[in-house]
Scaffold this motif. Structure first.
Motif, PDB file in Angstrom:
ATOM      1  N   UNK A 133       0.828  -1.215   0.000  1.00  0.00           N
ATOM      2  CA  UNK A 133       0.000   0.000   0.000  1.00  0.00           C
ATOM      3  C   UNK A 133       0.855   1.255   0.000  1.00  0.00           C
ATOM      4  N   UNK A 134       1.992   1.181   0.669  1.00  0.00           N
ATOM      5  CA  UNK A 134       2.848   2.347   0.850  1.00  0.00           C
ATOM      6  C   UNK A 134       3.860   2.503  -0.282  1.00  0.00           C
ATOM      7  N   UNK A 135       4.551   1.418  -0.610  1.00  0.00           N
ATOM      8  CA  UNK A 135       5.704   1.497  -1.513  1.00  0.00           C
ATOM      9  C   UNK A 135       5.458   1.008  -2.943  1.00  0.00           C
ATOM     10  N   UNK A 136       4.486   0.122  -3.133  1.00  0.00           N
ATOM     11  CA  UNK A 136       4.257  -0.437  -4.466  1.00  0.00           C
ATOM     12  C   UNK A 136       2.760  -0.590  -4.771  1.00  0.00           C
ATOM     13  N   UNK A 137       1.996   0.489  -4.667  1.00  0.00           N
ATOM     14  CA  UNK A 137       0.548   0.362  -4.894  1.00  0.00           C
ATOM     15  C   UNK A 137       0.193  -0.127  -6.294  1.00  0.00           C
ATOM     16  N   UNK A 138       1.089   0.025  -7.261  1.00  0.00           N
ATOM     17  CA  UNK A 138       0.817  -0.463  -8.614  1.00  0.00           C
ATOM     18  C   UNK A 138       0.610  -1.981  -8.640  1.00  0.00           C
ATOM     19  N   UNK A 160      -1.237  -3.498  -6.713  1.00  0.00           N
ATOM     20  CA  UNK A 160      -2.610  -3.730  -6.270  1.00  0.00           C
ATOM     21  C   UNK A 160      -3.637  -3.404  -7.350  1.00  0.00           C
ATOM     22  N   UNK A 161      -3.160  -3.021  -8.542  1.00  0.00           N
ATOM     23  CA  UNK A 161      -4.082  -2.732  -9.645  1.00  0.00           C
ATOM     24  C   UNK A 161      -4.890  -3.989  -9.949  1.00  0.00           C
ATOM     25  N   UNK A 194      -2.717   5.721  -7.361  1.00  0.00           N
ATOM     26  CA  UNK A 194      -1.980   5.906  -6.106  1.00  0.00           C
ATOM     27  C   UNK A 194      -0.501   6.129  -6.390  1.00  0.00           C
ATOM     28  N   UNK A 195       0.107   7.024  -5.649  1.00  0.00           N
ATOM     29  CA  UNK A 195       1.517   7.358  -5.816  1.00  0.00           C
ATOM     30  C   UNK A 195       2.308   6.699  -4.687  1.00  0.00           C
ATOM     31  N   UNK A 196       3.358   5.937  -5.007  1.00  0.00           N
ATOM     32  CA  UNK A 196       4.173   5.316  -3.972  1.00  0.00           C
ATOM     33  C   UNK A 196       4.860   6.361  -3.089  1.00  0.00           C
ATOM     34  N   UNK A 197       5.076   6.012  -1.848  1.00  0.00           N
ATOM     35  CA  UNK A 197       5.809   6.866  -0.937  1.00  0.00           C
ATOM     36  C   UNK A 197       7.247   6.959  -1.405  1.00  0.00           C
TER      37      UNK A 197
END
Length: 62
Positions: A39-44, A46-47, A56-59
């Motif tokens: 959720x924080x570093x690699x939301x892509x 979760x597509x 969503x933009x990664x932290x």
């Protein structure tokens, strides 16, 4: 038998590990502790599993 909650990424159930509940876009979703970093570093990743993950933009640490 009632439906068991599952991690939105790996589908492990709440019978196997504790899950964290997410309230997102009016939906109740769950994620296991192992996949919170997605959720924080690699939301892509979760597509297709999390509505709106493509926006969503990664932290990124400054």
């Amino acid at each position: 038998m009632p439906e068991t909650n599952k991690c939105l990424y790996c589908e492990i159930t709440s019978l196997e590990v504790p899950l964290i509940k997410l309230d997102f876009k009016g939906q109740e979703l769950f994620v296991c502790p192992q996949h919170i970093p997605l959720l924080i570093h690699e939301p892509q990743k979760l597509i297709g599993k999390l509505p709106g993950a493509e926006r969503m933009v990664p932290y990124q640490q400054d």
